[in-house]
Design a protein around this motif. Structure first.
Motif, PDB file in Angstrom:
ATOM      1  N   LEU A 101       0.877  -1.169   0.000  1.00 36.07           N
ATOM      2  CA  LEU A 101       0.000   0.000   0.000  1.00 36.07           C
ATOM      3  C   LEU A 101       0.910   1.213   0.000  1.00 36.07           C
ATOM      4  O   LEU A 101       1.731   1.395   0.894  1.00 36.07           O
ATOM      5  CB  LEU A 101      -0.905  -0.001   1.233  1.00 36.07           C
ATOM      6  CG  LEU A 101      -1.781   1.244   1.439  1.00 36.07           C
ATOM      7  CD1 LEU A 101      -2.747   1.439   0.284  1.00 36.07           C
ATOM      8  CD2 LEU A 101      -2.538   1.153   2.766  1.00 36.07           C
ATOM      9  N   GLU A 102       0.766   2.042  -1.016  1.00 39.55           N
ATOM     10  CA  GLU A 102       1.679   3.173  -1.231  1.00 39.55           C
ATOM     11  C   GLU A 102       1.080   4.480  -0.721  1.00 39.55           C
ATOM     12  O   GLU A 102      -0.121   4.711  -0.863  1.00 39.55           O
ATOM     13  CB  GLU A 102       1.959   3.280  -2.735  1.00 39.55           C
ATOM     14  CG  GLU A 102       2.819   4.459  -3.139  1.00 39.55           C
ATOM     15  CD  GLU A 102       2.923   4.583  -4.644  1.00 39.55           C
ATOM     16  OE1 GLU A 102       3.358   5.659  -5.111  1.00 39.55           O
ATOM     17  OE2 GLU A 102       2.578   3.633  -5.357  1.00 39.55           O
ATOM     18  N   ASP A 103       1.931   5.321  -0.144  1.00 37.89           N
ATOM     19  CA  ASP A 103       1.575   6.692   0.232  1.00 37.89           C
ATOM     20  C   ASP A 103       0.209   6.757   0.911  1.00 37.89           C
ATOM     21  O   ASP A 103      -0.696   7.486   0.505  1.00 37.89           O
ATOM     22  CB  ASP A 103       1.580   7.595  -1.004  1.00 37.89           C
ATOM     23  CG  ASP A 103       2.975   7.837  -1.536  1.00 37.89           C
ATOM     24  OD1 ASP A 103       3.949   7.571  -0.799  1.00 37.89           O
ATOM     25  OD2 ASP A 103       3.112   8.277  -2.688  1.00 37.89           O
ATOM     26  N   CYS A 104       0.087   6.011   2.008  1.00 37.85           N
ATOM     27  CA  CYS A 104      -1.212   5.907   2.660  1.00 37.85           C
ATOM     28  C   CYS A 104      -1.577   7.162   3.436  1.00 37.85           C
ATOM     29  O   CYS A 104      -2.756   7.405   3.714  1.00 37.85           O
ATOM     30  CB  CYS A 104      -1.241   4.679   3.573  1.00 37.85           C
ATOM     31  SG  CYS A 104       0.028   4.683   4.866  1.00 37.85           S
ATOM     32  N   THR A 105      -0.579   7.973   3.794  1.00 38.52           N
ATOM     33  CA  THR A 105      -0.818   9.199   4.552  1.00 38.52           C
ATOM     34  C   THR A 105       0.288  10.194   4.210  1.00 38.52           C
ATOM     35  O   THR A 105       1.343   9.769   3.713  1.00 38.52           O
ATOM     36  CB  THR A 105      -0.855   8.885   6.072  1.00 38.52           C
ATOM     37  OG1 THR A 105      -1.385  10.002   6.797  1.00 38.52           O
ATOM     38  CG2 THR A 105       0.507   8.523   6.617  1.00 38.52           C
ATOM     39  N   PRO A 106       0.089  11.513   4.409  1.00 34.57           N
ATOM     40  CA  PRO A 106       1.129  12.477   4.012  1.00 34.57           C
ATOM     41  C   PRO A 106       2.505  12.112   4.548  1.00 34.57           C
ATOM     42  O   PRO A 106       2.685  11.876   5.744  1.00 34.57           O
ATOM     43  CB  PRO A 106       0.608  13.794   4.587  1.00 34.57           C
ATOM     44  CG  PRO A 106      -0.881  13.649   4.507  1.00 34.57           C
ATOM     45  CD  PRO A 106      -1.140  12.205   4.852  1.00 34.57           C
ATOM     46  N   ALA A 107       3.471  12.094   3.642  1.00 34.47           N
ATOM     47  CA  ALA A 107       4.756  11.484   3.933  1.00 34.47           C
ATOM     48  C   ALA A 107       5.658  12.330   4.821  1.00 34.47           C
ATOM     49  O   ALA A 107       6.595  11.818   5.426  1.00 34.47           O
ATOM     50  CB  ALA A 107       5.472  11.188   2.614  1.00 34.47           C
ATOM     51  N   GLU A 108       5.401  13.636   4.912  1.00 38.91           N
ATOM     52  CA  GLU A 108       6.317  14.471   5.689  1.00 38.91           C
ATOM     53  C   GLU A 108       6.220  14.240   7.189  1.00 38.91           C
ATOM     54  O   GLU A 108       7.105  14.639   7.945  1.00 38.91           O
ATOM     55  CB  GLU A 108       6.103  15.957   5.367  1.00 38.91           C
ATOM     56  CG  GLU A 108       4.703  16.479   5.647  1.00 38.91           C
ATOM     57  CD  GLU A 108       3.829  16.481   4.412  1.00 38.91           C
ATOM     58  OE1 GLU A 108       2.988  17.393   4.290  1.00 38.91           O
ATOM     59  OE2 GLU A 108       3.994  15.586   3.568  1.00 38.91           O
ATOM     60  N   GLU A 119       8.200   8.948  -2.578  1.00 39.31           N
ATOM     61  CA  GLU A 119       8.384   9.598  -3.870  1.00 39.31           C
ATOM     62  C   GLU A 119       8.510  11.109  -3.759  1.00 39.31           C
ATOM     63  O   GLU A 119       9.057  11.745  -4.669  1.00 39.31           O
ATOM     64  CB  GLU A 119       7.250   9.235  -4.829  1.00 39.31           C
ATOM     65  CG  GLU A 119       5.891   9.809  -4.478  1.00 39.31           C
ATOM     66  CD  GLU A 119       4.812   9.318  -5.442  1.00 39.31           C
ATOM     67  OE1 GLU A 119       4.159  10.174  -6.065  1.00 39.31           O
ATOM     68  OE2 GLU A 119       4.620   8.113  -5.565  1.00 39.31           O
ATOM     69  N   VAL A 120       8.011  11.721  -2.686  1.00 42.51           N
ATOM     70  CA  VAL A 120       8.166  13.166  -2.515  1.00 42.51           C
ATOM     71  C   VAL A 120       9.325  13.515  -1.573  1.00 42.51           C
ATOM     72  O   VAL A 120       9.520  14.683  -1.236  1.00 42.51           O
ATOM     73  CB  VAL A 120       6.860  13.824  -2.004  1.00 42.51           C
ATOM     74  CG1 VAL A 120       5.744  13.627  -3.001  1.00 42.51           C
ATOM     75  CG2 VAL A 120       6.468  13.305  -0.634  1.00 42.51           C
ATOM     76  N   PHE A 121      10.097  12.510  -1.156  1.00 43.44           N
ATOM     77  CA  PHE A 121      11.237  12.766  -0.284  1.00 43.44           C
ATOM     78  C   PHE A 121      12.425  13.265  -1.094  1.00 43.44           C
ATOM     79  O   PHE A 121      12.591  12.916  -2.261  1.00 43.44           O
ATOM     80  CB  PHE A 121      11.642  11.498   0.462  1.00 43.44           C
ATOM     81  CG  PHE A 121      10.654  11.052   1.508  1.00 43.44           C
ATOM     82  CD1 PHE A 121       9.637  11.874   1.933  1.00 43.44           C
ATOM     83  CD2 PHE A 121      10.749   9.786   2.065  1.00 43.44           C
ATOM     84  CE1 PHE A 121       8.733  11.470   2.902  1.00 43.44           C
ATOM     85  CE2 PHE A 121       9.855   9.371   3.033  1.00 43.44           C
ATOM     86  CZ  PHE A 121       8.848  10.199   3.452  1.00 43.44           C
ATOM     87  N   ASN A 122      13.287  14.054  -0.440  1.00 42.78           N
ATOM     88  CA  ASN A 122      14.430  14.656  -1.122  1.00 42.78           C
ATOM     89  C   ASN A 122      15.780  14.264  -0.540  1.00 42.78           C
ATOM     90  O   ASN A 122      16.785  14.372  -1.236  1.00 42.78           O
ATOM     91  CB  ASN A 122      14.319  16.183  -1.093  1.00 42.78           C
ATOM     92  CG  ASN A 122      13.000  16.684  -1.639  1.00 42.78           C
ATOM     93  OD1 ASN A 122      12.330  17.487  -1.008  1.00 42.78           O
ATOM     94  ND2 ASN A 122      12.602  16.192  -2.801  1.00 42.78           N
ATOM     95  N   THR A 123      15.834  13.844   0.725  1.00 45.94           N
ATOM     96  CA  THR A 123      17.106  13.441   1.326  1.00 45.94           C
ATOM     97  C   THR A 123      16.875  12.312   2.316  1.00 45.94           C
ATOM     98  O   THR A 123      15.742  11.990   2.677  1.00 45.94           O
ATOM     99  CB  THR A 123      17.790  14.598   2.096  1.00 45.94           C
ATOM    100  OG1 THR A 123      17.040  14.872   3.293  1.00 45.94           O
ATOM    101  CG2 THR A 123      17.900  15.862   1.249  1.00 45.94           C
TER     102      THR A 123
END
Length: 409
Positions: free
Chosen positions: A242-249, A269-273
């Motif tokens: 199950l992908e990106d089930c809740t805001p990733a930050e 997928e929205v991560f940068n580091t």
């Protein structure tokens, strides 16, 4: 050898791409992807104004030193614009190093750990029959694992449903982004979605049996407790993830989800580091790393984060839709070939026009991707072809609830 020039190329063959081309005094060139969906010109300017002048006369072989210099010397670290720009430089330098060595990049990263990369395709539909047809089509194209997205009764337009008309009436290179002056507004109802999706997977399992690996993308739209509830309700259907089930930050949110469901989780997928995902890995709150080479700073940090994840039996699931150009996609294929803890690679083919701009050597046979044994990344850009397609404003849509509140997309 030294870098003598670096050129930023913006082109839009059915969608916008930003590419950096670095040339050395010996005539060796390398390219890197700097595409940031909906904010492409920000990265192009960052590269042209702030990065390119710093590259001239640097030795292209010193990849790690150049990466650290670009990351640390600017003081303002991280963020998608900065990291996409650094990624383009990093990829281009690995491309050059591979060409100089006469080897594909994955050989420089330690060599092949597998024959090819297992992939998953995208199936969707407005009802079960359309979904079934879409799954069969993906299987016929060679995919051995399938992501399933479905329309939801009461929601007009929903991310990931290819058959569903977009607000503009025209698809944008197989994704919901649209060429327009402003982003399109769509509606959303979490309760309706959570009621409907388990019935979709029940139908799919009944039709296709227990062996087919199935995936689903929640696209950050649920609160942690809603995500936990959905994960638990999907357990009988044995999802691969199950992908990106809740805001990733909010990394703490995944602790709550993990407490309530054994559903494998993929995110990033929205991560940068590494700082965005290190706790999720070390606390084993996720099972698959979804980071993309283009938005994570390139090949160098992506390989490092996967080496870190390997200590915790966390595998790769790199982001691979069409907002990662063929250059960025090749970069993460090379990482996937080399690492031991590869999991599954998302693969959404680019349009015919895009493939005429970016000349590729990769193969997709028997469900396995291979970046090719061409020295470097195995991708070149046809600049004459790229010049035919000018940049055009394009945005992903956004959501509002029934009462008008802007919701996560």
């Amino acid at each position: 050898m030294k870098i003598t020039s670096a050129k930023v190329i913006v082109t839009s063959p059915t969608r916008n791409f930003v590419t950096l081309k670095i040339t050395t005094d010996e005539g060796v060139t390398g390219i890197g992807d700097a595409t940031l969906n909906g904010r492409e010109l920000s990265v192009a300017t960052y590269l042209s104004d702030h990065i390119v002048p710093l590259l001239i006369d640097r030795h292209p072989a010193n990849i790690e030193d150049t990466w650290q210099f670009l990351y640390r010397s600017g003081y303002w670290r991280r963020g998608p614009v900065t990291m996409a720009a650094i990624a383009a430089v990093d990829m281009a330098l690995w491309d050059i190093k591979g060409k100089v060595a006469g080897m594909p990049v994955y050989q420089l990263l330690g060599g092949a750990s597998r024959r090819g990369l297992a992939t998953y395709g995208h199936a969707s539909g407005r009802d079960t029959e359309e979904i079934f047809d879409s799954i069969r089509s993906e299987q016929e194209h060679g995919y051995t694992a399938i992501r399933v997205q479905s329309s939801v009764p009461g929601i007009t337009a929903l991310y990931g449903v290819a058959a569903q008309p977009q607000s503009s009436g025209e698809r944008y290179d197989y994704e919901p982004a649209q060429r327009a002056a402003l982003p399109a507004e769509e509606d959303w109802d979490t309760r309706a979605y959570m009621r409907h999706i388990p019935s979709v997977f029940e139908a799919v399992r009944n039709e296709f049996g227990p062996e087919l690996p199935l995936l689903h993308d929640g696209h950050h739209r649920m609160t942690p407790i809603q995500a936990a509830k959905l994960g638990k309700s999907l357990e009988p259907y044995d999802l691969f993830w199950l992908e990106d089930c809740t805001p990733a930050e909010n990394q703490d949110a995944l602790r709550l989800v993990r407490q309530h469901t054994t559903q494998p989780l993929a995110i990033g997928e929205v991560f940068n580091t590494i700082w965005d995902i290190k706790d999720l890995i070390s606390e084993q709150l996720i099972d698959y790393v979804r980071c993309a080479s283009t938005h994570f700073g390139g090949i160098s940090p992506l390989k490092k984060v996967m080496d870190y994840a390997a200590m915790y039996q966390v595998k790769s699931g790199f982001h691979g839709p069409t907002d990662v150009s063929p250059v960025g996609f090749a970069a993460q294929m090379h990482v996937g070939m080399a690492i031991h803890n590869f999991g599954l690679q998302e693969y959404m083919p680019h349009s015919e026009k895009t493939n005429q701009v970016f000349l590729q050597n990769m193969t997709f046979e028997n469900g396995l991707l291979h970046p090719s044994d061409t020295p470097g990344l195995g991708v070149e850009i046809d600049e004459d072809e790229a010049e035919k397609y000018e940049y055009a404003n394009a945005y992903l849509p956004y959501n509002r609830l029934a009462d008008g509140t802007v919701h996560d997309w």
